[in-house]
Design a protein around this motif. Structure first.
Motif, PDB file in Angstrom:
ATOM      1  N   GLU A 120      -2.406  -5.203 -10.499  1.00 59.65           N
ATOM      2  CA  GLU A 120      -3.600  -4.716 -11.281  1.00 59.65           C
ATOM      3  C   GLU A 120      -4.726  -5.184 -10.791  1.00 59.65           C
ATOM      4  OE1 GLU A 120      -4.860  -1.866 -14.007  1.00 59.65           O
ATOM      5  OE2 GLU A 120      -2.728  -2.301 -13.334  1.00 59.65           O
ATOM      6  N   HIS A 121      -5.009  -6.217 -10.530  1.00 54.77           N
ATOM      7  CA  HIS A 121      -6.171  -7.157 -10.317  1.00 54.77           C
ATOM      8  C   HIS A 121      -6.607  -7.407  -9.077  1.00 54.77           C
ATOM      9  CE1 HIS A 121      -6.877  -7.090 -14.900  1.00 54.77           C
ATOM     10  NE2 HIS A 121      -5.819  -7.475 -14.958  1.00 54.77           N
ATOM     11  N   ALA A 122      -5.567  -7.844  -8.208  1.00 56.49           N
ATOM     12  CA  ALA A 122      -5.793  -8.230  -6.817  1.00 56.49           C
ATOM     13  C   ALA A 122      -5.554  -6.998  -5.797  1.00 56.49           C
ATOM     14  CB  ALA A 122      -4.811  -9.444  -6.604  1.00 56.49           C
ATOM     15  N   SER A 123      -4.353  -6.521  -5.628  1.00 55.50           N
ATOM     16  CA  SER A 123      -4.072  -5.720  -4.397  1.00 55.50           C
ATOM     17  C   SER A 123      -2.815  -4.626  -5.147  1.00 55.50           C
ATOM     18  CB  SER A 123      -3.880  -6.357  -3.178  1.00 55.50           C
ATOM     19  OG  SER A 123      -3.607  -5.368  -2.418  1.00 55.50           O
ATOM     20  N   PRO A 124      -3.092  -3.506  -5.045  1.00 52.07           N
ATOM     21  CA  PRO A 124      -1.688  -2.595  -5.352  1.00 52.07           C
ATOM     22  C   PRO A 124      -0.618  -3.214  -4.366  1.00 52.07           C
ATOM     23  CG  PRO A 124      -3.736  -1.427  -5.081  1.00 52.07           C
ATOM     24  CD  PRO A 124      -4.164  -2.414  -4.713  1.00 52.07           C
ATOM     25  N   ARG A 125      -0.782  -3.520  -3.193  1.00 52.87           N
ATOM     26  CA  ARG A 125       0.358  -4.171  -2.362  1.00 52.87           C
ATOM     27  C   ARG A 125       1.321  -5.156  -3.086  1.00 52.87           C
ATOM     28  NH1 ARG A 125      -2.197  -5.687   3.058  1.00 52.87           N
ATOM     29  NH2 ARG A 125      -4.177  -4.837   2.356  1.00 52.87           N
ATOM     30  N   GLY A 137       9.654  -4.208  -6.277  1.00 53.48           N
ATOM     31  CA  GLY A 137      10.649  -3.300  -5.651  1.00 53.48           C
ATOM     32  C   GLY A 137      10.224  -1.898  -5.336  1.00 53.48           C
ATOM     33  N   TYR A 138       8.935  -1.841  -5.766  1.00 57.06           N
ATOM     34  CA  TYR A 138       8.223  -0.352  -5.437  1.00 57.06           C
ATOM     35  C   TYR A 138       6.857  -0.454  -5.405  1.00 57.06           C
ATOM     36  CZ  TYR A 138       8.124   4.836  -5.557  1.00 57.06           C
ATOM     37  OH  TYR A 138       7.980   6.369  -5.327  1.00 57.06           O
ATOM     38  N   ALA A 139       6.075   0.325  -4.739  1.00 58.37           N
ATOM     39  CA  ALA A 139       4.687  -0.066  -4.578  1.00 58.37           C
ATOM     40  C   ALA A 139       3.891   0.332  -5.693  1.00 58.37           C
ATOM     41  CB  ALA A 139       4.184   0.559  -3.171  1.00 58.37           C
ATOM     42  N   ARG A 140       4.265   1.510  -6.311  1.00 59.86           N
ATOM     43  CA  ARG A 140       3.354   2.109  -7.528  1.00 59.86           C
ATOM     44  C   ARG A 140       4.110   2.085  -8.820  1.00 59.86           C
ATOM     45  NH1 ARG A 140       2.695   7.807  -5.665  1.00 59.86           N
ATOM     46  NH2 ARG A 140       4.628   7.131  -5.025  1.00 59.86           N
ATOM     47  N   PRO A 141       3.353   1.757  -9.906  1.00 60.20           N
ATOM     48  CA  PRO A 141       3.992   1.745 -11.367  1.00 60.20           C
ATOM     49  C   PRO A 141       4.325   3.059 -11.484  1.00 60.20           C
ATOM     50  CG  PRO A 141       1.593   0.925 -11.491  1.00 60.20           C
ATOM     51  CD  PRO A 141       1.990   1.151 -10.278  1.00 60.20           C
ATOM     52  N   PRO A 142       5.560   3.397 -12.242  1.00 62.30           N
ATOM     53  CA  PRO A 142       5.596   4.872 -12.800  1.00 62.30           C
ATOM     54  C   PRO A 142       4.807   5.471 -13.636  1.00 62.30           C
ATOM     55  CG  PRO A 142       7.217   3.001 -13.833  1.00 62.30           C
ATOM     56  CD  PRO A 142       6.440   2.637 -13.068  1.00 62.30           C
TER      57      PRO A 142
END
Length: 77
Positions: free
Chosen positions: A56-61, A67-72
């Motif tokens: 959330e605060h540093a990098s989406p990576r 286990g998955y790059a994006r939150p649902p």
């Protein structure tokens, strides 16, 4: 895809927490009940919290470490 993402992002921290708890058990000489009942959930929560904040605060990576790059994303009713 949301179901898959949510399941993966729940399962990965649970698995990591269990592995960390088992590893710590060998170094701390704890009984197995303490590991499964207390240490594994605490380690899972800490792992998820750390990388969710980093995502959330540093990098989406950092989401890949869950286990998955994006939150649902959930649709509003």
């Amino acid at each position: 895809m949301n179901l898959y993402a949510s399941l993966v992002r729940t399962g990965v921290p649970a698995a990591v927490g269990w592995v960390v708890a088992v590893a710590l058990r060998h170094g701390l000489d704890l009984d197995p009940t303490a590991v499964t009942g207390v240490l594994a959930p605490v380690a899972s929560f800490a792992y998820y919290g750390l990388f969710r904040l980093a995502e959330e605060h540093a990098s989406p990576r950092f989401g890949w470490l869950l286990g998955y790059a994006r939150p649902p994303k959930y649709e509003h009713a």
